[in-house]
Design a protein around this motif. Structure first.
Motif, PDB file in Angstrom:
ATOM      1  N   UNK A 249       0.807  -1.230   0.000  1.00 44.05           N
ATOM      2  CA  UNK A 249       0.000   0.000   0.000  1.00 44.05           C
ATOM      3  C   UNK A 249       0.832   1.268   0.000  1.00 44.05           C
ATOM      4  N   UNK A 250       1.993   1.226   0.658  1.00 46.70           N
ATOM      5  CA  UNK A 250       2.809   2.439   0.733  1.00 46.70           C
ATOM      6  C   UNK A 250       3.304   2.843  -0.651  1.00 46.70           C
ATOM      7  N   UNK A 251       3.783   1.887  -1.420  1.00 42.37           N
ATOM      8  CA  UNK A 251       4.335   2.193  -2.735  1.00 42.37           C
ATOM      9  C   UNK A 251       3.237   2.448  -3.764  1.00 42.37           C
ATOM     10  N   UNK A 286       4.391  -6.759  -8.622  1.00 37.95           N
ATOM     11  CA  UNK A 286       5.711  -7.324  -8.324  1.00 37.95           C
ATOM     12  C   UNK A 286       5.836  -7.627  -6.832  1.00 37.95           C
ATOM     13  N   UNK A 287       5.402  -6.691  -5.988  1.00 36.72           N
ATOM     14  CA  UNK A 287       5.525  -6.901  -4.550  1.00 36.72           C
ATOM     15  C   UNK A 287       4.646  -8.057  -4.074  1.00 36.72           C
ATOM     16  N   UNK A 292       4.543 -13.856  -2.297  1.00 35.43           N
ATOM     17  CA  UNK A 292       4.245 -15.276  -2.465  1.00 35.43           C
ATOM     18  C   UNK A 292       5.519 -16.101  -2.606  1.00 35.43           C
ATOM     19  N   UNK A 293       6.490 -15.567  -3.338  1.00 32.59           N
ATOM     20  CA  UNK A 293       7.714 -16.330  -3.600  1.00 32.59           C
ATOM     21  C   UNK A 293       8.554 -16.523  -2.345  1.00 32.59           C
ATOM     22  N   UNK A 294       8.604 -15.516  -1.450  1.00 35.13           N
ATOM     23  CA  UNK A 294       9.448 -15.610  -0.261  1.00 35.13           C
ATOM     24  C   UNK A 294       8.732 -16.252   0.910  1.00 35.13           C
ATOM     25  N   UNK A 295       7.447 -16.570   0.768  1.00 38.39           N
ATOM     26  CA  UNK A 295       6.740 -17.221   1.856  1.00 38.39           C
ATOM     27  C   UNK A 295       7.430 -18.537   2.206  1.00 38.39           C
TER      28      UNK A 295
END
Length: 348
Positions: A249-251, A286-287, A292-295
């Protein structure tokens, strides 16, 4: 230099620039594709490792990929669709705002849920905390923006919601504050606050653990555990896994709010800010994909599946080599690449 405003396209006002419109279409289409690719990747993990679906956070992140992809689809429709019916424009604006805020609220739900489990000791087996938290995240995404469906156009000094200017008037700007701005900033603040609470809890428990080990060392002698950075790895892994959720949300939302405010107070538009806004909005895909990838569960499932595939590949290769050797009448080769002495003597 003032830039002309395009009032002939969809209900979401844009700057009348062919280059910017082309860039927006390409960027948002790519972002929607990234989200769908992440969704397919998540489904593939669930297919090969069904236990992945048992994680509430993984389920939410996978579903958020679809919602985020729809976000860019509805935003492109809201920008470029030629809609003249006032209710149709209201629906497009409503869907655009809902699908913009709902994915980030789902991300913040993941952080808050982790805080409940780690700090407040809520059992992961209980469903009601997840249902309540998820209902709140959905409600704050839908209810505030639903005013676009019912609020009279004349109350915001507009003839209809199909003809909105990029340079907003006083009433419509404050209408946006109540329905969009507050709810765009709120997830980021809640997410950072939850991460701060989790980090402080890990640091505090790490100090207690070190104190216990120190007392044990004094009472019973040196321990190898004292040589290890207690809690450091846990803190690092936790931050890497959850920091992406408040970043979304910040970006992707905060700068959009800043852009609308700058245009409102300066009474002019800035092309370079419009390009930055499109880029930052597109980074949300992307974020979310990185989240999902780093979970850890998703990574573990992917690594386990890849290791199993490699083992099957090597087993098949060994079988083919054994068949080739036996076809030439040679003694079999063991797994260490050696031939038994008894087999050599027999051949001699």
């Amino acid at each position: 230099m003032d830039i002309p405003i395009d009032l002939t396209s969809g209900p979401l006002p844009t700057v009348s620039s062919r280059a910017l419109n082309t860039f927006t279409i390409v960027k948002f289409s790519a972002s929607a594709t990234i989200s769908m690719a992440a969704f397919i990747y998540g489904l593939a993990l669930v297919y090969v490792q069904p236990r992945v679906w048992h994680s509430p956070i993984v389920r939410i992140v996978i579903v958020a990929q679809v919602i985020n992809s729809l976000r860019f689809v509805f935003r492109l429709i809201a920008i470029f669709a030629d809609v003249n019916a006032d209710f149709g424009c209201r629906v497009l604006l409503f869907l655009n705002n809902v699908f913009s805020i709902l994915p980030v609220n789902l991300c913040i739900y993941c952080v808050v849920y982790l805080q409940m489990v780690i700090i407040h000791k809520v059992s992961p087996q209980k469903r009601w905390p997840r249902i309540v938290t998820l209902s709140i995240a959905t409600a704050v995404s839908v209810i505030p923006t639903s005013w676009f469906l019912f609020w009279p156009a004349h109350r915001v000094n507009a003839k209809s919601f199909c003809h909105l200017s990029r340079i907003t008037n006083y009433k419509f700007y404050h209408f946006l504050i109540a329905t969009v701005f507050i709810w765009s900033y709120l997830p980021g603040f809640i997410g950072m606050l939850s991460i701060l609470c989790i980090v402080m809890h890990i640091i505090r428990t790490r100090r207690k653990t070190r104190q216990v080990l120190q007392e044990s060392n004094e009472a019973y002698g040196p321990s190898r555990d004292m040589q290890r950075p207690v809690g450091d790895n846990m803190l690092h892994r936790t931050i890497i896994n959850i920091i992406w959720f408040p970043i979304v949300p910040i970006i992707s939302l905060w700068f959009n709010v800043v852009l609308i405010s700058v245009v409102y107070y300066k009474r002019r538009t800035y092309m370079w800010l419009e390009y930055i806004n499109v880029v930052l909005l597109g980074l949300q895909s992307i974020f979310l994909a990185v989240a999902l990838a780093v979970n850890p569960i998703a990574r573990s499932a992917a690594a386990e599946y890849w290791h199993k595939r490699q083992q099957q590949k090597y087993a098949l290769l060994e079988t083919e080599v054994a068949r080739t050797i036996s076809s030439f009448g040679l003694p079999p080769v063991h797994s260490r690449g050696m031939v038994a002495e008894s087999e050599i003597e027999c051949d001699l």
